[in-house]
Motif scaffolding. Structure first.
Motif, PDB file in Angstrom:
ATOM      1  N   LEU A  81       0.872  -1.180   0.000  1.00  0.00           N
ATOM      2  CA  LEU A  81       0.000   0.000   0.000  1.00  0.00           C
ATOM      3  C   LEU A  81       0.905   1.224   0.000  1.00  0.00           C
ATOM      4  O   LEU A  81       1.656   1.450   0.950  1.00  0.00           O
ATOM      5  CB  LEU A  81      -0.868   0.005   1.272  1.00  0.00           C
ATOM      6  CG  LEU A  81      -1.747   1.241   1.475  1.00  0.00           C
ATOM      7  CD1 LEU A  81      -2.928   1.229   0.516  1.00  0.00           C
ATOM      8  CD2 LEU A  81      -2.257   1.320   2.914  1.00  0.00           C
ATOM      9  N   GLN A  83       2.163   5.133   0.176  1.00  0.00           N
ATOM     10  CA  GLN A  83       1.814   6.219   1.097  1.00  0.00           C
ATOM     11  C   GLN A  83       0.757   7.136   0.479  1.00  0.00           C
ATOM     12  O   GLN A  83      -0.143   7.597   1.167  1.00  0.00           O
ATOM     13  CB  GLN A  83       3.093   7.021   1.428  1.00  0.00           C
ATOM     14  CG  GLN A  83       2.865   8.129   2.432  1.00  0.00           C
ATOM     15  CD  GLN A  83       4.164   8.598   3.088  1.00  0.00           C
ATOM     16  OE1 GLN A  83       5.239   8.085   2.809  1.00  0.00           O
ATOM     17  NE2 GLN A  83       4.073   9.579   3.958  1.00  0.00           N
ATOM     18  N   ASP A  84       0.877   7.370  -0.841  1.00  0.00           N
ATOM     19  CA  ASP A  84      -0.106   8.212  -1.516  1.00  0.00           C
ATOM     20  C   ASP A  84      -1.026   7.317  -2.353  1.00  0.00           C
ATOM     21  O   ASP A  84      -0.594   6.778  -3.375  1.00  0.00           O
ATOM     22  CB  ASP A  84       0.629   9.214  -2.425  1.00  0.00           C
ATOM     23  CG  ASP A  84      -0.342  10.150  -3.117  1.00  0.00           C
ATOM     24  OD1 ASP A  84      -1.570   9.926  -3.035  1.00  0.00           O
ATOM     25  OD2 ASP A  84       0.136  11.106  -3.753  1.00  0.00           O
ATOM     26  N   PRO A  85      -2.290   7.156  -1.934  1.00  0.00           N
ATOM     27  CA  PRO A  85      -3.181   6.242  -2.671  1.00  0.00           C
ATOM     28  C   PRO A  85      -3.346   6.631  -4.137  1.00  0.00           C
ATOM     29  O   PRO A  85      -3.606   5.776  -4.979  1.00  0.00           O
ATOM     30  CB  PRO A  85      -4.524   6.353  -1.936  1.00  0.00           C
ATOM     31  CG  PRO A  85      -4.289   7.136  -0.708  1.00  0.00           C
ATOM     32  CD  PRO A  85      -2.948   7.805  -0.794  1.00  0.00           C
ATOM     33  N   SER A 139      -9.916   9.371   2.869  1.00  0.00           N
ATOM     34  CA  SER A 139     -10.037   8.089   3.586  1.00  0.00           C
ATOM     35  C   SER A 139     -10.662   7.023   2.692  1.00  0.00           C
ATOM     36  O   SER A 139     -10.326   5.851   2.777  1.00  0.00           O
ATOM     37  CB  SER A 139     -10.834   8.259   4.888  1.00  0.00           C
ATOM     38  OG  SER A 139     -12.205   8.140   4.650  1.00  0.00           O
ATOM     39  N   LYS A 141     -10.210   6.865  -0.575  1.00  0.00           N
ATOM     40  CA  LYS A 141      -9.128   6.432  -1.476  1.00  0.00           C
ATOM     41  C   LYS A 141      -8.214   5.435  -0.771  1.00  0.00           C
ATOM     42  O   LYS A 141      -7.796   4.442  -1.347  1.00  0.00           O
ATOM     43  CB  LYS A 141      -8.282   7.632  -1.921  1.00  0.00           C
ATOM     44  CG  LYS A 141      -8.882   8.395  -3.060  1.00  0.00           C
ATOM     45  CD  LYS A 141      -7.934   9.486  -3.519  1.00  0.00           C
ATOM     46  CE  LYS A 141      -8.604  10.337  -4.580  1.00  0.00           C
ATOM     47  NZ  LYS A 141      -7.860  11.542  -4.897  1.00  0.00           N
ATOM     48  N   ARG A 142      -7.894   5.725   0.481  1.00  0.00           N
ATOM     49  CA  ARG A 142      -6.970   4.843   1.195  1.00  0.00           C
ATOM     50  C   ARG A 142      -7.586   3.453   1.382  1.00  0.00           C
ATOM     51  O   ARG A 142      -6.922   2.440   1.220  1.00  0.00           O
ATOM     52  CB  ARG A 142      -6.565   5.441   2.539  1.00  0.00           C
ATOM     53  CG  ARG A 142      -5.257   4.870   3.040  1.00  0.00           C
ATOM     54  CD  ARG A 142      -4.672   5.667   4.167  1.00  0.00           C
ATOM     55  NE  ARG A 142      -4.406   7.041   3.815  1.00  0.00           N
ATOM     56  CZ  ARG A 142      -3.232   7.483   3.342  1.00  0.00           C
ATOM     57  NH1 ARG A 142      -2.231   6.656   3.180  1.00  0.00           N
ATOM     58  NH2 ARG A 142      -3.082   8.757   3.055  1.00  0.00           N
ATOM     59  N   ARG A 143      -8.886   3.435   1.716  1.00  0.00           N
ATOM     60  CA  ARG A 143      -9.529   2.123   1.913  1.00  0.00           C
ATOM     61  C   ARG A 143      -9.682   1.362   0.595  1.00  0.00           C
ATOM     62  O   ARG A 143      -9.538   0.140   0.556  1.00  0.00           O
ATOM     63  CB  ARG A 143     -10.880   2.304   2.622  1.00  0.00           C
ATOM     64  CG  ARG A 143     -10.685   2.568   4.127  1.00  0.00           C
ATOM     65  CD  ARG A 143     -11.977   2.784   4.845  1.00  0.00           C
ATOM     66  NE  ARG A 143     -12.567   4.062   4.480  1.00  0.00           N
ATOM     67  CZ  ARG A 143     -13.865   4.304   4.456  1.00  0.00           C
ATOM     68  NH1 ARG A 143     -14.717   3.362   4.761  1.00  0.00           N
ATOM     69  NH2 ARG A 143     -14.308   5.502   4.125  1.00  0.00           N
ATOM     70  N   GLU A 161       1.682   4.086   5.941  1.00  0.00           N
ATOM     71  CA  GLU A 161       0.726   5.019   6.574  1.00  0.00           C
ATOM     72  C   GLU A 161      -0.725   4.618   6.306  1.00  0.00           C
ATOM     73  O   GLU A 161      -1.520   5.427   5.811  1.00  0.00           O
ATOM     74  CB  GLU A 161       0.945   6.459   6.057  1.00  0.00           C
ATOM     75  CG  GLU A 161       2.365   6.959   6.129  1.00  0.00           C
ATOM     76  CD  GLU A 161       2.805   7.393   7.525  1.00  0.00           C
ATOM     77  OE1 GLU A 161       1.972   7.301   8.465  1.00  0.00           O
ATOM     78  OE2 GLU A 161       3.963   7.766   7.683  1.00  0.00           O
ATOM     79  N   PRO A 162      -1.101   3.388   6.659  1.00  0.00           N
ATOM     80  CA  PRO A 162      -2.467   2.954   6.326  1.00  0.00           C
ATOM     81  C   PRO A 162      -3.556   3.712   7.085  1.00  0.00           C
ATOM     82  O   PRO A 162      -4.706   3.717   6.656  1.00  0.00           O
ATOM     83  CB  PRO A 162      -2.478   1.467   6.733  1.00  0.00           C
ATOM     84  CG  PRO A 162      -1.424   1.344   7.774  1.00  0.00           C
ATOM     85  CD  PRO A 162      -0.360   2.346   7.388  1.00  0.00           C
ATOM     86  N   ASP A 165      -5.643   9.798   7.201  1.00  0.00           N
ATOM     87  CA  ASP A 165      -7.004  10.281   6.859  1.00  0.00           C
ATOM     88  C   ASP A 165      -8.141   9.467   7.480  1.00  0.00           C
ATOM     89  O   ASP A 165      -9.300   9.819   7.296  1.00  0.00           O
ATOM     90  CB  ASP A 165      -7.294  10.279   5.335  1.00  0.00           C
ATOM     91  CG  ASP A 165      -6.275  10.999   4.517  1.00  0.00           C
ATOM     92  OD1 ASP A 165      -5.940  12.126   4.887  1.00  0.00           O
ATOM     93  OD2 ASP A 165      -5.803  10.428   3.510  1.00  0.00           O
ATOM     94  N   THR A 192       4.357   3.918  10.021  1.00  0.00           N
ATOM     95  CA  THR A 192       3.336   4.793  10.589  1.00  0.00           C
ATOM     96  C   THR A 192       3.892   5.833  11.550  1.00  0.00           C
ATOM     97  O   THR A 192       4.923   5.624  12.182  1.00  0.00           O
ATOM     98  CB  THR A 192       2.250   3.941  11.317  1.00  0.00           C
ATOM     99  OG1 THR A 192       1.186   4.789  11.720  1.00  0.00           O
ATOM    100  CG2 THR A 192       2.804   3.199  12.528  1.00  0.00           C
TER     101      THR A 192
END
Ligand SMILES: Nc1ncnc2c1ncn2[C@@H]1O[C@H](COP(=O)(O)OP(=O)(O)OP(=O)(O)O)[C@@H](O)[C@H]1O
Ligand SMILES: [Mg+2]
Length: 231
Positions: A81, A83-85, A139, A141-143, A161-162, A165, A192
């Motif tokens: 994953l 850091q930037d989705p 958030s 995008k991250r998920r 950094e999961p 956001d 993290t």
């Protein structure tokens, strides 16, 4: 699967030494949290550990075998994953994003759909499946980015950094999901700045400073002195 870094150094083309002689093991069924100040080398470590970047010196071993020699076949065993989705999302819809890797592995679209449904339910994003990946909140995008990895069920999860956001509620469900993954024997590495999260999940903590491992151990490493010095 055991992922090992042995005396790994990495230097960016502009001569920034991002990792210096890093040695560590990431074990099956364990969560390692990598912490340290901004610019200390956490992201670089994950990129080297997944063989996206090749170390200047030292080795990355998967179950004792040089990881880069196992590519591309081993790629599906490792989920990273970013850091930037935004570096990960490129399909027109969330559904396509989640189905993308699966479609390279499975030709049965009904099976693909069932896995996409299951993972999106687990990450609370099933209401977003028809949406464009470019029109989501941070958030979301991250998920979605995390879900796009979980669909192909990798043995090793490298998460940069999961919790960025994420709301408290989303962090709690991520914590539950990762604990479940850990019970299934996954090897989990999380970069993290989120101390509360790390404290709740880490079996091993690795603190980097200027590309070097300055502290390694269990949760007992979180002392006042370490906080003042590095976190
Ligand atoms: N593409 C790049 N080119 C040159 N230098 C880079 C590049 N990416 C990172 N660096 C440098 O390498 C060092 C380590 O960066 P890295 O992104 O690994 O740190 P980090 O611990 O993940 O930081 P953060 O907490 O801000 O995410 C820093 O000095 C950074 O400026
Ligand atoms: Mg980083």
């Amino acid at each position: 699967m055991v992922l090992e870094l042995r005396n790994v150094s990495y230097v960016y083309p502009n001569n920034v030494v991002a990792l210096s002689n890093v040695s560590t093991e990431f074990n099956e069924g364990e969560v390692t949290c990598i912490m340290g100040p901004g610019g200390s080398g956490k992201t670089t470590l994950l990129l080297v550990a997944s063989c996206i970047l090749s170390p200047a010196s030292g080795e990355v071993l998967l179950n004792g075998v040089p990881l880069c020699s196992l590519l591309p076949g081993v790629r599906r065993r490792i989920g990273i994953l970013f850091q930037d989705p935004d570096d990960m999302l490129f399909n027109p819809t969330v559904y396509d994003e989640l189905a993308y890797a699966l479609r390279q592995l499975i030709s049965d679209e009904a099976k693909v759909m069932s896995i996409v449904m299951d993972v999106s339910n687990r990450l609370g994003i099933s209401h977003l499946l028809k949406r464009s990946t470019f029109a989501l909140s941070g958030s979301e995008k991250r998920r979605v980015a995390l879900a796009s990895i979980l669909t192909y069920d990798p043995d090793i999860l490298l998460l940069d950094e999961p919790t960025g956001d994420l709301s408290i509620k989303d962090k709690l469900s991520l914590l539950k999901l990762l604990k479940n993954m850990k019970m299934l024997g996954k090897t989990i590495v999380i970069a993290t700045h989120d101390y509360a999260f790390a404290k709740n999940i880490a079996d091993q903590v690795l603190i980097l400073n200027n590309g070097r491992v300055v502290v390694k151990g269990g949760l007992e490493v979180f002392t006042r002195e370490i906080f003042l010095k590095y976190l």
